[in-house]
Enzyme design. Structure first.
Site, PDB file in Angstrom:
ATOM      1  N   PHE A  65      18.309   6.158 -23.290  1.00  0.00           N
ATOM      2  CA  PHE A  65      17.204   6.919 -22.705  1.00  0.00           C
ATOM      3  C   PHE A  65      17.637   8.282 -22.171  1.00  0.00           C
ATOM      4  O   PHE A  65      16.962   8.875 -21.351  1.00  0.00           O
ATOM      5  CB  PHE A  65      16.566   6.131 -21.554  1.00  0.00           C
ATOM      6  CG  PHE A  65      15.999   4.812 -21.965  1.00  0.00           C
ATOM      7  CD1 PHE A  65      14.961   4.724 -22.883  1.00  0.00           C
ATOM      8  CD2 PHE A  65      16.495   3.642 -21.424  1.00  0.00           C
ATOM      9  CE1 PHE A  65      14.433   3.504 -23.256  1.00  0.00           C
ATOM     10  CE2 PHE A  65      15.975   2.409 -21.790  1.00  0.00           C
ATOM     11  CZ  PHE A  65      14.943   2.340 -22.704  1.00  0.00           C
ATOM     12  N   CYS A  66      18.744   8.787 -22.618  1.00  0.00           N
ATOM     13  CA  CYS A  66      19.309  10.035 -22.105  1.00  0.00           C
ATOM     14  C   CYS A  66      18.809  11.222 -22.932  1.00  0.00           C
ATOM     15  O   CYS A  66      18.493  11.087 -24.111  1.00  0.00           O
ATOM     16  CB  CYS A  66      20.835   9.946 -22.179  1.00  0.00           C
ATOM     17  SG  CYS A  66      21.719  11.401 -21.597  1.00  0.00           S
ATOM     18  N   GLY A  67      18.762  12.379 -22.320  1.00  0.00           N
ATOM     19  CA  GLY A  67      18.413  13.591 -23.043  1.00  0.00           C
ATOM     20  C   GLY A  67      19.428  13.932 -24.125  1.00  0.00           C
ATOM     21  O   GLY A  67      19.136  14.711 -25.037  1.00  0.00           O
ATOM     22  N   PHE A  68      20.619  13.339 -24.050  1.00  0.00           N
ATOM     23  CA  PHE A  68      21.663  13.573 -25.046  1.00  0.00           C
ATOM     24  C   PHE A  68      21.731  12.468 -26.100  1.00  0.00           C
ATOM     25  O   PHE A  68      22.627  12.463 -26.940  1.00  0.00           O
ATOM     26  CB  PHE A  68      23.032  13.713 -24.365  1.00  0.00           C
ATOM     27  CG  PHE A  68      23.153  14.947 -23.518  1.00  0.00           C
ATOM     28  CD1 PHE A  68      23.374  16.190 -24.089  1.00  0.00           C
ATOM     29  CD2 PHE A  68      23.036  14.870 -22.132  1.00  0.00           C
ATOM     30  CE1 PHE A  68      23.475  17.333 -23.307  1.00  0.00           C
ATOM     31  CE2 PHE A  68      23.138  16.001 -21.345  1.00  0.00           C
ATOM     32  CZ  PHE A  68      23.357  17.238 -21.932  1.00  0.00           C
ATOM     33  N   THR A  69      20.782  11.524 -26.077  1.00  0.00           N
ATOM     34  CA  THR A  69      20.815  10.398 -27.006  1.00  0.00           C
ATOM     35  C   THR A  69      20.829  10.851 -28.455  1.00  0.00           C
ATOM     36  O   THR A  69      21.407  10.177 -29.315  1.00  0.00           O
ATOM     37  CB  THR A  69      19.635   9.434 -26.729  1.00  0.00           C
ATOM     38  OG1 THR A  69      19.769   8.942 -25.391  1.00  0.00           O
ATOM     39  CG2 THR A  69      19.623   8.258 -27.686  1.00  0.00           C
TER      40      THR A  69
END
Length: 189
Positions: A65-69
């Site tokens: 769920f990360c912006g870097f996924t």
């Protein structure tokens, strides 16, 4: 919406813990090379890094769920590009920053369906603080601890840390590609 707010609040709490002063771990420093460590695989089996002895690894703490996924796509490309030359990505899902799914099965399905991931994945693992996996305590002593998801440790053929990059450095960046190519050019241990 409630889940998003809950994750955001948890993220801030986790960030505060992650940014606390780093204290070297003498026990983790006693291990000499990455091959001394074993993760649990996402399937629940041992994942000994000794199986990769003589190869180059990029060990990355990941989150769904990360912006870097979206970096999973770049990790997959690196794995496919350099794999035939003795390279592997090892994904280490972690909920330390409150951005991971609840179960290993959910993470595995997400990685396979959304990104076509075929590189090895560890089970959901602690990567920061006193409860961090021994590999992460060792790597933090050798370089720096993860401050966020998608922190990357490059392990050379001799099992030592050859590079460390935070989330803002994309897997396919020229910096990481050059480091991988340099590590692959070194003779096998």
């Amino acid at each position: 919406m409630v889940d998003q707010v809950r994750r955001s609040l948890g993220m801030f709490a986790a960030l505060g813990a992650a940014l606390a002063p780093f204290r070297p771990d003498p026990a983790a420093a006693a291990a000499s090379v990455a091959w001394d460590f074993t993760f649990e695989s996402i399937e629940g089996e041992p994942l000994p890094l000794s199986e990769f002895r003589g190869k180059v690894l990029l060990v990355v703490n990941t989150a769904s769920f990360c912006g870097f996924t979206n970096q999973y796509a770049g990790l997959r490309t690196l794995h496919e590009t350099y794999g035939p030359r003795g390279f592997s990505v090892i994904g280490v899902p972690s909920g330390d920053f409150r951005q991971e799914k609840a179960t290993n099965e959910e993470v595995k399905t997400f990685c396979e369906v959304e990104f076509g991931i075929e590189f090895p994945l560890a089970a959901i693992t602690r990567v920061t603080g006193r409860e961090a996996h021994p590999f992460y305590r060792w790597a933090a002593n050798a370089a720096s601890p993860p401050r966020w998801n998608f922190h990357k440790y490059l392990v050379a053929r001799d099992g030592r840390i050859a590079g460390s990059w935070g989330a803002s450095t994309a897997p396919e960046s020229s910096t990481i590609r050059r480091a991988i190519e340099q590590a692959l050019a070194a003779p096998s241990a």
